[in-house]
Every structure is written in structure tokens, then in C-alpha cells.
Scaffold this motif. Structure first.
Motif, PDB file in Angstrom:
ATOM      1  N   ARG A 118      11.979   2.722   3.687  1.00 54.42           N
ATOM      2  CA  ARG A 118      11.765   1.556   3.638  1.00 54.42           C
ATOM      3  C   ARG A 118      10.339   1.016   3.935  1.00 54.42           C
ATOM      4  O   ARG A 118       9.766   1.516   4.926  1.00 54.42           O
ATOM      5  CB  ARG A 118      12.476   0.506   4.749  1.00 54.42           C
ATOM      6  N   VAL A 119       9.614   0.609   2.804  1.00 52.89           N
ATOM      7  CA  VAL A 119       8.158   0.317   2.860  1.00 52.89           C
ATOM      8  C   VAL A 119       7.956  -1.221   3.046  1.00 52.89           C
ATOM      9  O   VAL A 119       8.161  -1.876   2.199  1.00 52.89           O
ATOM     10  CB  VAL A 119       7.628   0.996   1.561  1.00 52.89           C
ATOM     11  N   PRO A 120       7.287  -1.648   4.164  1.00 50.72           N
ATOM     12  CA  PRO A 120       7.065  -3.113   4.211  1.00 50.72           C
ATOM     13  C   PRO A 120       5.625  -3.394   3.720  1.00 50.72           C
ATOM     14  O   PRO A 120       4.814  -2.393   3.310  1.00 50.72           O
ATOM     15  CB  PRO A 120       7.093  -3.230   5.926  1.00 50.72           C
ATOM     16  N   TYR A 121       5.409  -4.537   3.877  1.00 47.98           N
ATOM     17  CA  TYR A 121       3.888  -5.168   3.384  1.00 47.98           C
ATOM     18  C   TYR A 121       2.555  -4.264   3.985  1.00 47.98           C
ATOM     19  O   TYR A 121       1.723  -3.780   3.288  1.00 47.98           O
ATOM     20  CB  TYR A 121       3.655  -6.518   3.558  1.00 47.98           C
ATOM     21  N   ASP A 122       2.725  -3.998   5.420  1.00 48.80           N
ATOM     22  CA  ASP A 122       1.655  -3.372   5.738  1.00 48.80           C
ATOM     23  C   ASP A 122       1.458  -1.921   5.433  1.00 48.80           C
ATOM     24  O   ASP A 122       0.280  -1.167   5.755  1.00 48.80           O
ATOM     25  CB  ASP A 122       1.794  -3.294   7.390  1.00 48.80           C
ATOM     26  N   GLN A 123       2.038  -1.154   4.578  1.00 41.16           N
ATOM     27  CA  GLN A 123       2.290   0.034   4.201  1.00 41.16           C
ATOM     28  C   GLN A 123       1.762   0.005   2.630  1.00 41.16           C
ATOM     29  O   GLN A 123       1.799   1.108   2.043  1.00 41.16           O
ATOM     30  CB  GLN A 123       3.279   0.822   4.342  1.00 41.16           C
ATOM     31  N   ILE A 124       1.477  -1.088   2.037  1.00 39.13           N
ATOM     32  CA  ILE A 124       1.202  -1.222   0.699  1.00 39.13           C
ATOM     33  C   ILE A 124      -0.012  -1.719   0.427  1.00 39.13           C
ATOM     34  O   ILE A 124      -0.563  -2.869   0.981  1.00 39.13           O
ATOM     35  CB  ILE A 124       2.478  -2.187  -0.171  1.00 39.13           C
ATOM     36  N   PRO A 125      -0.935  -1.037  -0.347  1.00 43.64           N
ATOM     37  CA  PRO A 125      -2.022  -1.608  -0.419  1.00 43.64           C
ATOM     38  C   PRO A 125      -2.116  -3.177  -1.235  1.00 43.64           C
ATOM     39  O   PRO A 125      -1.167  -3.440  -2.103  1.00 43.64           O
ATOM     40  CB  PRO A 125      -2.908  -0.710  -1.541  1.00 43.64           C
ATOM     41  N   HIS A 126      -3.142  -3.991  -1.040  1.00 45.84           N
ATOM     42  CA  HIS A 126      -3.004  -5.177  -1.306  1.00 45.84           C
ATOM     43  C   HIS A 126      -2.861  -5.428  -2.752  1.00 45.84           C
ATOM     44  O   HIS A 126      -3.835  -4.856  -3.646  1.00 45.84           O
ATOM     45  CB  HIS A 126      -4.262  -6.099  -0.932  1.00 45.84           C
ATOM     46  N   GLY A 127      -1.831  -6.304  -3.200  1.00 42.38           N
ATOM     47  CA  GLY A 127      -1.698  -6.683  -4.537  1.00 42.38           C
ATOM     48  C   GLY A 127      -1.211  -5.429  -5.515  1.00 42.38           C
ATOM     49  O   GLY A 127      -1.095  -5.673  -6.795  1.00 42.38           O
TER      50      GLY A 127
END
Length: 445
Positions: free
Chosen positions: A81-90
Motif C-alpha cells: 500500500r503506497v500513500p502520498y508521502d511515498q510518491i513523487p509530486h504529481g
């Protein structure tokens, strides 16, 4: 004086007629001629909805937003499960990878648009309509970039899971709203590069686009209707990128002005002109429409699911409804489609005979072939021939290139795939090897 009064009366009558037609149009009219869906076709949809809902949970073992009846998912089978804080912006919204061992499915679910996240708007507004041809059609640029990024990041994980679990497992992509467009475009890419997943048959790849975004041209929406399924609840206003004029006026005068401009465009642009525009984006694949309300009736009725692969009237009308926002919500869609499934199971035989299942499969294939033929007969730009596409869709064996990749020690499938290069192969090129751009396309062809 009398002439001016007469003209004013004609204008008032015309405007009144237009307003009446716009205000009395309900979502049920879009699918009133469609046949009802069978229970076996609807059954995977609630599972896909719950998989997308699970993306919102921090801990599936202790859920905070569980639907009625629970998620019916084993928390130990959540691979990632990958949340926002583990994904580069945009790059992409949050997502989840889950193994459904009961139904033998590997599911990648992508959540919908977050209204307070600038990164999600960056994906949605990166449209560049019609700049390049992709797989013989046009797609949303930002969603394609997000789909490519996600495959670069998780393609190896999906491939390893399928290899470990066995050939009987299906690969399922699910998404809601913004995530539905990413899931649909990932499906197109994977279907064209099945050798990267051990030569998985085309009929074992499925996509469920819930409250789908308009992300591909009409010829692609029909071409991949055998693997992509769009789910729409009643009056849902399908997300799309606004035109520059709509964006400017919508920013100044907010939603009412935006809806007014869209309604005007919807009224005065002929249907034939819309169909002949190769860059116009549509909801993808086969459509499943959940109908639960009727015109001038109060309350909700037992939901009914209708299905078809439409060419004309593909949910292009704007429905002015106070329920449009709730009909777009994943929670409402999951609840209503589960109700519809329970009703279908109560009315259908408990154990359908094998012959009935076979006939249903053949009818779906024939419906897809008929839709392809109709697209060609209506001169839809870049529509594919039915014979070529239907033979590929019904084939369960990997193609020649895929057999070589799987039988020769897996040199291709064992190494890390560069999905940017694989996606680039799907861009249409001229004889000189240059990309076919918008200026090279004849809009009237």
C-alpha cells in the motif's frame, strides 16, 4: 413592432424548450435501450470497488471507512500500500496491490482525485489534447504518464506475483475517478506487452474503471471493450479536462458558469461532428450503468444494471442533478452495485448450467464484434476492423513474440522492463520514423 414581438416570443419559446429539455434530462435516458447485465458480469464490480476503498485505509485490519458488510479482504494478502508521502509530486495517486486468493486475482487499485492535493490536479490538467497518436488513437497525456510511471515502479511486482501464484490467476486493474483513467491506460499498455507478464492471455486481464475519467478516443474505447469495463451510477458527471474557455470562466464564475458553458457546447455541437473528432476523449470500454431513480419520482428504486458497448450517446449529455456529486462517490457506487448484484442473484438460478455460461461468453464476444463493425460503418476515425480485433480478443494463447519470451528462458521477462521504451513503441509513427502529431491528422477523415 409586431415583428419584434413575434421574434421575442419565438426566442422565449426556444429558450424555454431548451431549458425544459436540459432540466428534465435524467441519467436513466442514456441507457434506456440497453439490455440488463447478468449476475456473473456484475459480480467482480463490488470487489473492485472495495479494493479501491481499501486504498483509503491506513490499516485494513482496523478499518475506519468500511462499507456495509466489510471489505471482505484478508489484510495479510495486501502486498503493498503506497500513500502520498511515498510518491513523487504529481506522478500518481496512492494505490494498493492485493492478492484475492478466493477469486484468483492479482489486483492493482488506484484511488480517485483528492480535492485538496495539488499533485492530483497536476495529473488531471496535464492534457495536451491530441499532440501524439497512441496505439492508433488519442489518450489523456497526464494519465498516460501516470500509468507509465506506475508500471515502471510496480510492473516487476505484478509479474513476480503472477509467476509465483500460477497461470490461473487474473491480472485486474481497478480505479475510481482519476485513478480509473490511470488503470484503463495501464490495461492498454499491458495488453500490448503481455510478454512482460509471462504471456498472460488477453482474456485474463481486466480493468474496472469506476466513475471513469474520459481518457481515450472513441476507437480505443471500443477496441478495448473486451478488457476494460466502466461503471457509472445514475447521473454521474464523468470527469474530463476542461477546455481553456471553460477553465477561464469556471475560475472566475465557479461551477454554474462552467456547467452553463458545457451545456451550451453539448447543445449546439452536432453528434456527427463529435464522432468525427479523433481527439475527443470518452469513457473507456464496455459500460455498466446502475439506474436507481426515475424522472419525477421520489426516492430510490431497486437498482438495475444495464450494459452495452455504445458508439453514439456514450454519456455525452450533461445531467443537471442534485445527486451528481453523490453518484460519483465510490461509497455510493459500491453500495448500489452490491444491492443490484444481490437482487440479480435472487432472481437468477443458483447454479447456471455450463451451456448458459458458454452462451453468455459468446454473446459478449459477438456484442464486441458488432460494436467494432458499427464504429467502422459510422466512419469513426482510426476504428479497427472487427475480424482482426475479435480474433485477438478470443485468443487464449500468447502471440509468437510472447512464446519466444517465455520459452527461451525468459530473458525478456526476467529482466527489469523499461516501460517508457515499451510505451513509446505504441506511439504511431510515420514511414520516416517520426511521431505522428496533431498537425498531421486530417480532422475530416
Amino acid at each position: 413592432m409586431s415583428v419584434s414581438c413575434g421574434l421575442e416570443c419565438v426566442l422565449c419559446l426556444g429558450c424555454s424548450r431548451w431549458a425544459w429539455k436540459r432540466l428534465t434530462y435524467v441519467g436513466a435516458y442514456d441507457s434506456e435501450t440497453w439490455p440488463p447485465a447478468a449476475a456473473e458480469d456484475v459480480e467482480p464490480i463490488p470487489r473492485a470497488c472495495r479494493a479501491v476503498l481499501a486504498v483509503y485505509e491506513e490499516d485494513l485490519a482496523n478499518p475506519r471507512y468500511a462499507p456495509a458488510g466489510g471489505y471482505r479482504m484478508d489484510p495479510s494478502d495486501v502486498v503493498k500500500r503506497v500513500p502520498y508521502d511515498q510518491i513523487p509530486h504529481g506522478c500518481c495517486p496512492p494505490y494498493l496491490i492485493y492478492v484475492d486468493r478466493q477469486h484468483k486475482e492479482v489486483i492493482l487499485a488506484v484511488r480517485g482525485l483528492n480535492l485538496i492535493r495539488e499533485s492530483d490536479y497536476k495529473v488531471l490538467l496535464d492534457n495536451r489534447l491530441g499532440q501524439q497518436m497512441f496505439d492508433g488513437g488519442f489518450v489523456h497525456h497526464g494519465l498516460l504518464q501516470a500509468a507509465t510511471w506506475l508500471l515502471n515502479r510496480e510492473g516487476d511486482t505484478l509479474r513476480d506475483l503472477l509467476r509465483e501464484l500460477g497461470a490461473e490467476y487474473k491480472l485486474v486493474f481497478a480505479g475510481h475517478s482519476l485513478g480509473s483513467g490511470i488503470a484503463a491506460l495501464m490495461t492498454i499498455i499491458v495488453v500490448n506487452h503481455r510478454n512482460q507478464f509471462g504471456g498472460i492471455p488477453r482474456n485474463q486481464i481486466k480493468c474496472y474503471a469506476i466513475a471513469p475519467a474520459r481518457c481515450m478516443s472513441l476507437n480505443l474505447a471500443v477496441k478495448y471493450a473486451d478488457v476494460i469495463n466502466s461503471v457509472i451510477l445514475q447521473d454521474d458527471f464523468l470527469p474530463r479536462t476542461p477546455t481553456p474557455l471553460e477553465h477561464i470562466f469556471g475560475s472566475i464564475f465557479c461551477l454554474p458558469c462552467f456547467l452553463f458553458l458545457v451545456c451550451l457546447r453539448d447543445t449546439f455541437i452536432p453528434e456527427k461532428r463529435k464522432l468525427r473528432d479523433p481527439r475527443r476523449l470518452y469513457a473507456p470500454g464496455r459500460m455498466y450503468h446502475i439506474v436507481e431513480r426515475k424522472f419525477c419520482r421520489c426516492g430510490r428504486y431497486p437498482p438495475v444494471v444495464r450494459t452495452a458497448i455504445p458508439i453514439q450517446g456514450r454519456f455525452e449529455h450533461i445531467v443537471l442533478s442534485c445527486s451528481a456529486t453523490s453518484d460519483h462517490g465510490i461509497i455510493w457506487i459500491e453500495r448500489e452495485v452490491q444491492k443490484a448484484l444481490d437482487l440479480l442473484k435472487d432472481t437468477e438460478p443458483k447454479t447456471p448450467p455450463p451451456q448458459q455460461k458458454m452462451d453468455r461468453k459468446q454473446s459478449l464476444e459477438q456484442e464486441h464484434k458488432a460494436a467494432l463493425e458499427k464504429a467502422v460503418s459510422l466512419n469513426i476515425p482510426h476504428a479497427v476492423a472487427a475480424t482482426e480485433e475479435s480474433s485477438e480478443a478470443t485468443s487464449t494463447a500468447p502471440c509468437e513474440g510472447q512464446q519466444g519470451a517465455t520459452s527461451g528462458g525468459g530473458s525478456k521477462s526476467s529482466g527489469r522492463a523499461n516501460w517508457d521504451q515499451l510505451v513509446e513503441k505504441l506511439f504511431t509513427k510515420s514511414e520516416s520514423g517520426n511521431l505522428v502529431l496533431k498537425k498531421d491528422i486530417n480532422m475530416d477523415s
